[in-house]
Design an enzyme around this catalytic site. Structure first.
Site, PDB file in Angstrom:
ATOM      1  N   SER A 266       0.798  -1.220   0.000  1.00 23.89           N
ATOM      2  CA  SER A 266       0.000   0.000   0.000  1.00 23.89           C
ATOM      3  C   SER A 266       0.836   1.279   0.000  1.00 23.89           C
ATOM      4  O   SER A 266       1.605   1.496  -0.912  1.00 23.89           O
ATOM      5  CB  SER A 266      -0.947  -0.042   1.200  1.00 23.89           C
ATOM      6  OG  SER A 266      -1.895   0.965   1.092  1.00 23.89           O
ATOM      7  N   HIS A 267       0.696   2.079   1.040  1.00 22.55           N
ATOM      8  CA  HIS A 267       1.355   3.387   1.060  1.00 22.55           C
ATOM      9  C   HIS A 267       2.806   3.304   1.531  1.00 22.55           C
ATOM     10  O   HIS A 267       3.485   4.324   1.602  1.00 22.55           O
ATOM     11  CB  HIS A 267       0.569   4.322   1.979  1.00 22.55           C
ATOM     12  CG  HIS A 267       0.425   3.743   3.345  1.00 22.55           C
ATOM     13  ND1 HIS A 267      -0.385   2.657   3.596  1.00 22.55           N
ATOM     14  CD2 HIS A 267       1.031   4.036   4.506  1.00 22.55           C
ATOM     15  CE1 HIS A 267      -0.287   2.334   4.878  1.00 22.55           C
ATOM     16  NE2 HIS A 267       0.567   3.157   5.451  1.00 22.55           N
TER      17      HIS A 267
ATOM     18  N   ASP B  29      -2.805   6.359  -3.221  1.00 21.61           N
ATOM     19  CA  ASP B  29      -1.635   5.698  -2.632  1.00 21.61           C
ATOM     20  C   ASP B  29      -1.063   4.607  -3.531  1.00 21.61           C
ATOM     21  O   ASP B  29      -1.486   4.450  -4.681  1.00 21.61           O
ATOM     22  CB  ASP B  29      -1.988   5.141  -1.250  1.00 21.61           C
ATOM     23  CG  ASP B  29      -2.899   3.933  -1.331  1.00 21.61           C
ATOM     24  OD1 ASP B  29      -3.655   3.825  -2.320  1.00 21.61           O
ATOM     25  OD2 ASP B  29      -2.862   3.094  -0.412  1.00 21.61           O
TER      26      ASP B  29
ATOM     27  N   ARG C 121      -0.397   5.617  17.082  1.00 20.77           N
ATOM     28  CA  ARG C 121      -1.298   6.607  16.496  1.00 20.77           C
ATOM     29  C   ARG C 121      -2.161   7.204  17.601  1.00 20.77           C
ATOM     30  O   ARG C 121      -2.765   6.479  18.393  1.00 20.77           O
ATOM     31  CB  ARG C 121      -2.219   5.958  15.459  1.00 20.77           C
ATOM     32  CG  ARG C 121      -1.490   5.228  14.335  1.00 20.77           C
ATOM     33  CD  ARG C 121      -2.391   5.086  13.109  1.00 20.77           C
ATOM     34  NE  ARG C 121      -1.907   4.122  12.152  1.00 20.77           N
ATOM     35  CZ  ARG C 121      -0.883   4.301  11.311  1.00 20.77           C
ATOM     36  NH1 ARG C 121      -0.199   5.428  11.338  1.00 20.77           N
ATOM     37  NH2 ARG C 121      -0.536   3.352  10.446  1.00 20.77           N
TER      38      ARG C 121
ATOM     39  N   ASP D  58      -6.083   2.432  -3.266  1.00 17.80           N
ATOM     40  CA  ASP D  58      -7.325   2.386  -2.492  1.00 17.80           C
ATOM     41  C   ASP D  58      -7.535   3.613  -1.610  1.00 17.80           C
ATOM     42  O   ASP D  58      -8.613   3.816  -1.066  1.00 17.80           O
ATOM     43  CB  ASP D  58      -7.444   1.077  -1.687  1.00 17.80           C
ATOM     44  CG  ASP D  58      -6.269   0.832  -0.772  1.00 17.80           C
ATOM     45  OD1 ASP D  58      -5.337   1.666  -0.746  1.00 17.80           O
ATOM     46  OD2 ASP D  58      -6.266  -0.211  -0.080  1.00 17.80           O
ATOM     47  N   ARG D  59      -6.504   4.448  -1.474  1.00 15.58           N
ATOM     48  CA  ARG D  59      -6.674   5.663  -0.649  1.00 15.58           C
ATOM     49  C   ARG D  59      -6.831   6.899  -1.524  1.00 15.58           C
ATOM     50  O   ARG D  59      -6.415   6.900  -2.686  1.00 15.58           O
ATOM     51  CB  ARG D  59      -5.456   5.885   0.232  1.00 15.58           C
ATOM     52  CG  ARG D  59      -5.215   4.797   1.227  1.00 15.58           C
ATOM     53  CD  ARG D  59      -4.079   5.181   2.145  1.00 15.58           C
ATOM     54  NE  ARG D  59      -3.884   4.130   3.129  1.00 15.58           N
ATOM     55  CZ  ARG D  59      -3.304   4.297   4.307  1.00 15.58           C
ATOM     56  NH1 ARG D  59      -2.836   5.485   4.640  1.00 15.58           N
ATOM     57  NH2 ARG D  59      -3.175   3.296   5.146  1.00 15.58           N
TER      58      ARG D  59
ATOM     59  N   LYS E 141      -1.779  -9.680   0.183  1.00  9.05           N
ATOM     60  CA  LYS E 141      -3.105  -9.707   0.806  1.00  9.05           C
ATOM     61  C   LYS E 141      -3.924 -10.794   0.129  1.00  9.05           C
ATOM     62  O   LYS E 141      -3.829 -10.971  -1.088  1.00  9.05           O
ATOM     63  CB  LYS E 141      -3.883  -8.399   0.567  1.00  9.05           C
ATOM     64  CG  LYS E 141      -3.140  -7.131   0.843  1.00  9.05           C
ATOM     65  CD  LYS E 141      -4.113  -5.949   0.848  1.00  9.05           C
ATOM     66  CE  LYS E 141      -3.974  -5.090  -0.378  1.00  9.05           C
ATOM     67  NZ  LYS E 141      -4.766  -3.848  -0.307  1.00  9.05           N
TER      68      LYS E 141
ATOM     69  N   LYS F 161     -11.632  -0.183  -0.191  1.00  7.74           N
ATOM     70  CA  LYS F 161     -11.714   1.259  -0.354  1.00  7.74           C
ATOM     71  C   LYS F 161     -11.195   1.590  -1.740  1.00  7.74           C
ATOM     72  O   LYS F 161     -10.480   0.794  -2.346  1.00  7.74           O
ATOM     73  CB  LYS F 161     -10.951   1.975   0.752  1.00  7.74           C
ATOM     74  CG  LYS F 161      -9.507   1.560   0.965  1.00  7.74           C
ATOM     75  CD  LYS F 161      -9.017   2.186   2.254  1.00  7.74           C
ATOM     76  CE  LYS F 161      -7.540   1.999   2.478  1.00  7.74           C
ATOM     77  NZ  LYS F 161      -7.196   0.749   3.152  1.00  7.74           N
TER      78      LYS F 161
ATOM     79  N   ASP G  98      -1.344   1.368  -3.853  1.00 11.46           N
ATOM     80  CA  ASP G  98      -2.218   0.372  -4.478  1.00 11.46           C
ATOM     81  C   ASP G  98      -3.580   0.940  -4.884  1.00 11.46           C
ATOM     82  O   ASP G  98      -4.477   0.186  -5.261  1.00 11.46           O
ATOM     83  CB  ASP G  98      -2.393  -0.846  -3.567  1.00 11.46           C
ATOM     84  CG  ASP G  98      -3.041  -0.503  -2.239  1.00 11.46           C
ATOM     85  OD1 ASP G  98      -2.891   0.644  -1.781  1.00 11.46           O
ATOM     86  OD2 ASP G  98      -3.704  -1.376  -1.654  1.00 11.46           O
TER      87      ASP G  98
ATOM     88  N   GLU H 120     -10.550   7.297   8.597  1.00 10.87           N
ATOM     89  CA  GLU H 120      -9.826   8.564   8.683  1.00 10.87           C
ATOM     90  C   GLU H 120      -8.512   8.522   7.911  1.00 10.87           C
ATOM     91  O   GLU H 120      -7.943   9.555   7.606  1.00 10.87           O
ATOM     92  CB  GLU H 120      -9.560   8.938  10.149  1.00 10.87           C
ATOM     93  CG  GLU H 120      -8.976   7.847  11.032  1.00 10.87           C
ATOM     94  CD  GLU H 120      -7.599   7.384  10.667  1.00 10.87           C
ATOM     95  OE1 GLU H 120      -6.767   8.256  10.349  1.00 10.87           O
ATOM     96  OE2 GLU H 120      -7.340   6.168  10.688  1.00 10.87           O
TER      97      GLU H 120
HETATM   98  C1  VG1 Z   1      -3.662   1.677   8.345  1.00 10.80           C
HETATM   99  C2  VG1 Z   1      -4.859   2.580   8.517  1.00 10.80           C
HETATM  100  C3  VG1 Z   1      -6.141   1.784   8.314  1.00 10.80           C
HETATM  101  C4  VG1 Z   1      -6.116   1.119   6.930  1.00 10.80           C
HETATM  102  C5  VG1 Z   1      -4.866   0.279   6.797  1.00 10.80           C
HETATM  103  C6  VG1 Z   1      -4.714  -0.333   5.427  1.00 10.80           C
HETATM  104  O1  VG1 Z   1      -3.684   0.661   9.321  1.00 10.80           O
HETATM  105  O2  VG1 Z   1      -4.841   3.184   9.779  1.00 10.80           O
HETATM  106  O3  VG1 Z   1      -7.236   2.639   8.465  1.00 10.80           O
HETATM  107  O4  VG1 Z   1      -7.245   0.313   6.751  1.00 10.80           O
HETATM  108  O5  VG1 Z   1      -3.703   1.081   7.057  1.00 10.80           O
HETATM  109  O6  VG1 Z   1      -4.736   0.612   4.420  1.00 10.80           O
HETATM  110  P1  VG1 Z   1      -2.816   0.725  10.667  1.00 10.80           P
HETATM  111  O7  VG1 Z   1      -3.036  -0.591  11.352  1.00 10.80           O
HETATM  112  O8  VG1 Z   1      -1.402   0.958  10.251  1.00 10.80           O
HETATM  113  O9  VG1 Z   1      -3.338   1.878  11.444  1.00 10.80           O
HETATM  114  V1  VG1 Z   1      -3.760   0.425   3.073  1.00 10.80           V
HETATM  115  O10 VG1 Z   1      -4.206   1.613   1.944  1.00 10.80           O
HETATM  116  O11 VG1 Z   1      -2.264   0.533   3.777  1.00 10.80           O
HETATM  117  O12 VG1 Z   1      -4.073  -1.145   2.537  1.00 10.80           O
HETATM  118 CO    CO Z   2      -3.601   1.273   0.111  1.00  8.72          CO
END
Ligand code: VG1
Ligand code: CO
Length: 553
Positions: free
Chosen positions: A122-123, A287, A506, A291-292, A135, A386, A289, A374
């Site tokens: 992801s990010h 981001d 966080r 989804d954000r 995943k 998402k 992948d 958020e």
């Molecule tokens: C983070 C975010 C969460 C999101 C997850 C996956 O998780 O807070 O809201 O669903 O990333 O998003 P964490 O456990 O680090 O707080 V993605 O776009 O990284 O698949």
């Molecule tokens: Co993502």
């Protein structure tokens, strides 16, 4: 000669292996540094653990693709050979190995596939020394629920062999069918199905006219990650936005050295454009992948929590949602802005733990239509992930109908519903022991917190969030410590479940302000006394030895 390479019998190897202790999936799949994934048997063990946890996969269809980060192509070749050895019937792979997370969800659903494997962290940054991830998504197109991820982890702890065929490489760039042992590999267009789904939800004609009118300029920053080809196809080619609307549209294995994270810190080029002279009317980023999403107006950042609330309040303007919303859902740390919209329209609002997997049941049972987090995640029942570009299109559709600026829409929203001042403070790369001590200390404080007064603040409740899924009754405990005050303000503490190094603490802070005359304050200023109180209660600075957060969003 037939162009299809057919090899009927192929050597299935059973490779002896030993468990790795650290293969527990986090908030969203298994994420580790590339060198960890490249250790002999590491990826293979995890993939075999997935296959071993699934019943009845023989002959079934799976979807496979990733965000194009370093090691994507190699991992796909390995997974294909293992899928074939495990009796999978057909795998649909995105061309060049590319599928955004929401596109993978769309393709799983459209083809009624058994499931899918999405390769992404992801990010998190990409590259030879950076992050990689795997995943597993189930047949509804959504992230595997906890009972599946737990089964995968349990299997990974006792695994002693995996299956793989001996074969050459599949050509991932050429569209069409190829044969790999008894399995068919179909290399599919990564963008087409997703684009078609977006066209079915939004008024492309109206958005297109708006984009071509000359009255409106947008800027989409794909941060050299997976949405580049999708954004170019949709915004520039389909909708006719001017060439160059999509910035950093070429997916790169290391995302150009950046963090593909759409927030005010990591999407700084876009932020400079949107807060600079002659800024476009609308800016967005997504981001790694896809989804954000981050939404910006001229000189304005729309918090993801507000964005969710605004989409819900304006859903009747968008063709795909004009018949109304069944309900809405948000993760627990997400601000309560959407709750106020739900109350006004008279629909249910659900509060889930962090992570998209908790929305799946609500969407499947038609209890929620829109969902959000958020952390720059927004989506709907159109897929089970998402969806960054979906959110951008939703905003464009609203803007095209309302013909107002982003700022006017946001301010009007606050005027109607009040403003939920909201911020998240991340302390990244903290020593794991210290982060755990902080959380344990907080937990032990909980029983004595209720009723306690700190200056103007009186604690109304203090607990460790526990969620009972209203559809299947499953219970998820220890999902974040929340302390709520009698005026509705909240502070929340969680440890991240997506990092690959140390711990990330966080802190989420929220304060509701109904009075429109008080909506002009800077967010951090509006929240400063709560932020100070959070430190007083949790002893953040003293316990983890940090003066200030790494990232504030
Ligand atoms: C983070 C975010 C969460 C999101 C997850 C996956 O998780 O807070 O809201 O669903 O990333 O998003 P964490 O456990 O680090 O707080 V993605 O776009 O990284 O698949
Ligand atoms: Co993502």
């Amino acid at each position: 000669m037939s162009p299809i390479k057919t090899i009927k019998t192929m050597n299935v190897q059973t490779v002896v292996t030993q468990p790795f202790r650290d293969q527990k999936p986090g908030t969203s799949g298994l994420r580790k540094k590339v060198p960890v994934f490249r250790q002999p048997h590491y990826l293979e063990n995890f993939i075999q653990s997935i296959f071993d946890s699934l019943e009845g996969l023989t002959g079934k269809t799976f979807v496979l693709g990733g965000d194009g980060r370093y090691y994507n192509r190699q991992a796909i070749q390995i997974i294909l050979k293992m899928a074939s050895a495990n009796g999978v019937g057909r795998v649909l792979v995105g061309q060049a190995g590319i599928l955004s997370t929401p596109a993978a969800s769309c393709i799983i659903r459209k083809n009624q596939a058994f499931g899918g494997i999405i390769l992404s962290a992801s990010h998190n940054p990409g590259g030879p020394e950076a992050d990689f991830g795997v995943k597993y998504n189930i047949g509804n197109g959504g992230p595997a629920p906890e009972k599946v991820t737990s089964a995968i982890f349990e299997r990974s702890q006792v695994i002693d062999s995996y299956k793989i065929i001996e074969a050459g490489e599949i050509n991932l760039d050429q569209l069409g069918s190829q044969q790999l042992g008894g399995m068919t590999v179909e290399v599919i267009d990564s963008v087409a199905d997703y684009t078609e789904l977006m066209e079915s939800l939004f008024d492309f004609n109206q958005i297109s006219q708006f984009l071509k009118s000359g009255q409106f300029r947008m800027c989409m920053d794909s941060l050299h990650a997976v949405t580049g080809p999708y954004a170019q196809a949709i915004f520039e080619q389909k909708l006719g936005a001017s060439a160059g609307t999509v910035k950093n549209g070429m997916p790169l294995e290391d995302f150009g050295g950046g963090h593909p994270d759409p927030n005010l810190v990591y999407a700084h080029d876009l932020v400079e454009i949107m807060f600079g002279d002659h800024a476009p009317d609308f800016g967005a980023a997504s981001d790694g992948d896809g989804d954000r999403n981050m939404i910006l107006g001229q000189n304005l950042f729309v918090t993801p929590s507000d964005s969710l609330a605004i989409l819900a309040a304006n859903a009747n303007l968008v063709p795909g949602y004009k018949n109304g919303l069944a309900g809405v859902a948000r993760s627990m740390p997400t601000s309560g802005a959407v709750d106020r919209v739900a109350e006004k329209i008279g629909i249910d609002c659900y509060e889930t733990p962090t992570g998209w997997k908790f929305f799946g049941n609500l969407l499947d049972a038609d209890k929620a239509t829109l969902c959000g987090e958020e952390s720059f995640g927004t989506g709907s029942n159109h897929v089970r992930e998402k969806d960054g570009l979906w959110a951008v299109l939703f905003w464009l559709n609203i803007l095209a109908v309302r013909q107002q600026s982003v700022e006017d829409i946001v301010k009007e929203h606050w005027k109607t519903y009040g403003r939920n001042y909201y911020s998240r403070h991340d302390y990244e790369g903290v020593e794991i022991d210290k982060a755990n001590i902080l959380m344990e200390n907080l937990r032990s404080l909980l029983p004595e917190l209720a009723g306690k007064e700190y200056g103007q603040y009186k604690v109304k409740y203090a607990d460790d969030f526990s969620y009972t899924d209203p559809v299947d009754g499953s219970v998820s405990e220890k999902q974040g410590i929340r302390i709520g005050f009698s005026d509705g303000d909240r502070i929340i503490f969680r440890l991240s479940g997506t990092g690959t190094q140390g711990a990330t603490l966080r802190l989420y802070v929220e304060s509701y302000e109904p009075d429109a005359n008080k909506h002009k304050q800077d967010t951090q200023a509006a929240l400063s006394s709560l932020i100070t109180l959070a430190d007083e209660i949790a002893q953040i600075k003293n316990t983890i030895g940090r003066e200030k957060p790494t990232v504030i969003t």
